[in-house]
Design a protein around this motif. Structure first.
Motif, short mmCIF file in Angstrom:
data_model
loop_
_atom_site.label_atom_id
_atom_site.label_comp_id
_atom_site.label_asym_id
_atom_site.label_seq_id
_atom_site.Cartn_x
_atom_site.Cartn_y
_atom_site.Cartn_z
N LEU A 51 -3.62 -5.98 -3.47
CA LEU A 51 -3.08 -6.34 -4.80
C LEU A 51 -2.42 -4.77 -5.53
CD1 LEU A 51 -5.18 -8.88 -6.75
CD2 LEU A 51 -3.31 -9.10 -4.94
N SER A 52 -1.26 -4.90 -5.64
CA SER A 52 -0.46 -3.64 -6.17
C SER A 52 -0.81 -3.60 -7.62
CB SER A 52 0.79 -4.39 -6.32
OG SER A 52 1.77 -3.45 -7.12
N PRO A 53 -1.04 -2.54 -8.37
CA PRO A 53 -1.01 -2.29 -9.76
C PRO A 53 -0.22 -3.03 -10.52
CG PRO A 53 -1.33 -0.01 -8.77
CD PRO A 53 -0.75 -1.18 -7.52
N ASP A 62 3.61 -12.62 -13.70
CA ASP A 62 3.33 -13.95 -14.08
C ASP A 62 2.86 -15.00 -12.68
OD1 ASP A 62 4.34 -14.48 -16.69
OD2 ASP A 62 5.87 -13.07 -15.85
N VAL A 63 3.52 -14.34 -11.31
CA VAL A 63 2.92 -14.94 -10.16
C VAL A 63 2.82 -13.70 -9.16
CG1 VAL A 63 4.07 -16.41 -8.29
CG2 VAL A 63 4.69 -17.00 -10.64
N VAL A 64 1.94 -13.83 -8.53
CA VAL A 64 1.43 -12.60 -7.38
C VAL A 64 1.29 -13.34 -6.25
CG1 VAL A 64 -0.19 -11.15 -6.76
CG2 VAL A 64 0.05 -11.26 -9.27
N LEU A 65 1.91 -12.86 -5.30
CA LEU A 65 1.98 -13.52 -3.81
C LEU A 65 1.69 -12.59 -2.90
CD1 LEU A 65 5.48 -15.24 -4.16
CD2 LEU A 65 3.24 -16.48 -4.24
N PRO A 66 0.08 -12.44 -2.58
CA PRO A 66 -0.22 -11.69 -1.74
C PRO A 66 -0.22 -12.13 -0.34
CG PRO A 66 -2.09 -12.72 -2.75
CD PRO A 66 -0.85 -13.31 -3.33
N ARG A 96 0.76 -1.11 -0.12
CA ARG A 96 0.04 -0.10 0.00
C ARG A 96 0.87 1.33 -0.15
NH1 ARG A 96 -5.01 -0.63 4.33
NH2 ARG A 96 -2.97 -1.36 5.68
N ARG A 97 0.19 2.28 -0.55
CA ARG A 97 0.89 3.47 -0.98
C ARG A 97 1.96 2.83 -2.23
NH1 ARG A 97 -0.54 3.08 3.65
NH2 ARG A 97 1.22 2.21 4.80
N TYR A 98 1.43 2.34 -3.17
CA TYR A 98 1.93 1.89 -4.00
C TYR A 98 3.06 2.88 -4.88
CZ TYR A 98 -1.30 -1.49 -3.07
OH TYR A 98 -2.32 -2.39 -2.55
N GLU A 99 4.26 2.19 -5.46
CA GLU A 99 5.23 3.02 -6.10
C GLU A 99 4.96 3.00 -7.73
OE1 GLU A 99 7.49 4.92 -4.76
OE2 GLU A 99 6.65 4.39 -2.52
N PRO A 100 4.87 4.10 -8.14
CA PRO A 100 4.85 4.19 -9.86
C PRO A 100 5.95 3.42 -10.35
CG PRO A 100 4.46 6.12 -8.64
CD PRO A 100 4.83 5.65 -7.66
N ASP A 101 7.23 3.29 -9.59
CA ASP A 101 8.39 2.64 -10.26
C ASP A 101 8.41 1.36 -10.34
OD1 ASP A 101 9.31 5.51 -10.65
OD2 ASP A 101 10.99 5.04 -8.85
N ALA A 102 7.64 0.46 -9.26
CA ALA A 102 7.18 -0.58 -9.29
C ALA A 102 6.51 -1.23 -10.53
CB ALA A 102 6.73 -1.28 -8.12
N LEU A 103 5.58 -0.35 -10.64
CA LEU A 103 4.30 -0.88 -11.86
C LEU A 103 5.19 -0.53 -13.24
CD1 LEU A 103 1.53 -1.02 -12.98
CD2 LEU A 103 1.46 1.30 -12.80
N ALA A 104 5.98 0.31 -13.31
CA ALA A 104 6.78 0.63 -14.62
C ALA A 104 7.82 -0.45 -14.76
CB ALA A 104 7.50 1.86 -14.58
N LEU A 105 8.54 -0.75 -13.68
CA LEU A 105 9.25 -2.17 -13.77
C LEU A 105 8.71 -3.38 -14.27
CD1 LEU A 105 12.30 -2.91 -13.59
CD2 LEU A 105 11.97 -3.39 -11.10
N ALA A 106 7.71 -3.62 -13.51
CA ALA A 106 6.92 -5.02 -14.07
C ALA A 106 6.33 -4.65 -15.36
CB ALA A 106 5.67 -5.08 -12.96
#
Length: 151
Positions: free
Chosen positions: A45-47, A53-57, A17-27
């Motif tokens: 769930l992060s954007p 391919d794999v999400v581990l919440p 939470r308070r997701y980082e735009p850089d994480a979205l751009a990298l993914a």
């Protein structure tokens, strides 16, 4: 200059939470280039999960005013243990060499049941001071300084 992410690469993203735009751009970049994306995130769930391919919440809510990443750490440790087991002895050797290069080690002493970590404390204007941290199962960590003659 383009980042060097290829089909054979795995990008691991930690985004809570308070997701980082850089994480979205990298993914997104890794997915576009054919790399595999693994996202460790919270239950909302992060954007970046949209490109994974794999999400581990894991749950981060707690009774305190702050989120807790303890459940996430348990998931991370489990994944690392299983990946190392699947890759075999060469992966263990590689990790030992990497830790030796970094100056840390978290390998346990199978005879005593303790794990040892070696860390370096950096103080402004002073030489780094090595610390030996000994962790006993079912007890608190104890810290010992190296004798002055060995520093």
């Amino acid at each position: 200059m383009k980042p060097a992410i290829h089909r054979a690469d795995v990008v691991v993203v930690f985004d809570y939470r308070r997701y980082e735009p850089d994480a979205l751009a990298l993914a997104q970049l890794a997915a576009e280039r054919g790399g595999k994306v693994v996202v460790f995130t919270d239950t909302w769930l992060s954007p970046a999960s949209a490109h994974a391919d794999v999400v581990l919440p894991s749950r981060v809510s707690s009774t305190s005013p702050y989120d807790s990443l303890v459940p996430s750490l348990a998931v991370i440790e489990t994944v690392v243990a299983h990946v190392l087991a699947a890759l075999g002895p060469s992966a263990h050797d590689h990790l030992r060499r990497t830790e030796a290069t970094a100056g840390t080690s978290a390998w346990s002493d199978r005879r005593t049941g303790c794990s040892r970590s070696r860390a370096v404390v950096r103080r402004p204007g002073r030489r780094p001071t090595p610390l030996n941290v000994k962790r006993h199962h079912r007890s608190r960590a104890t810290t010992t300084r190296r004798p002055a003659a060995l520093r």
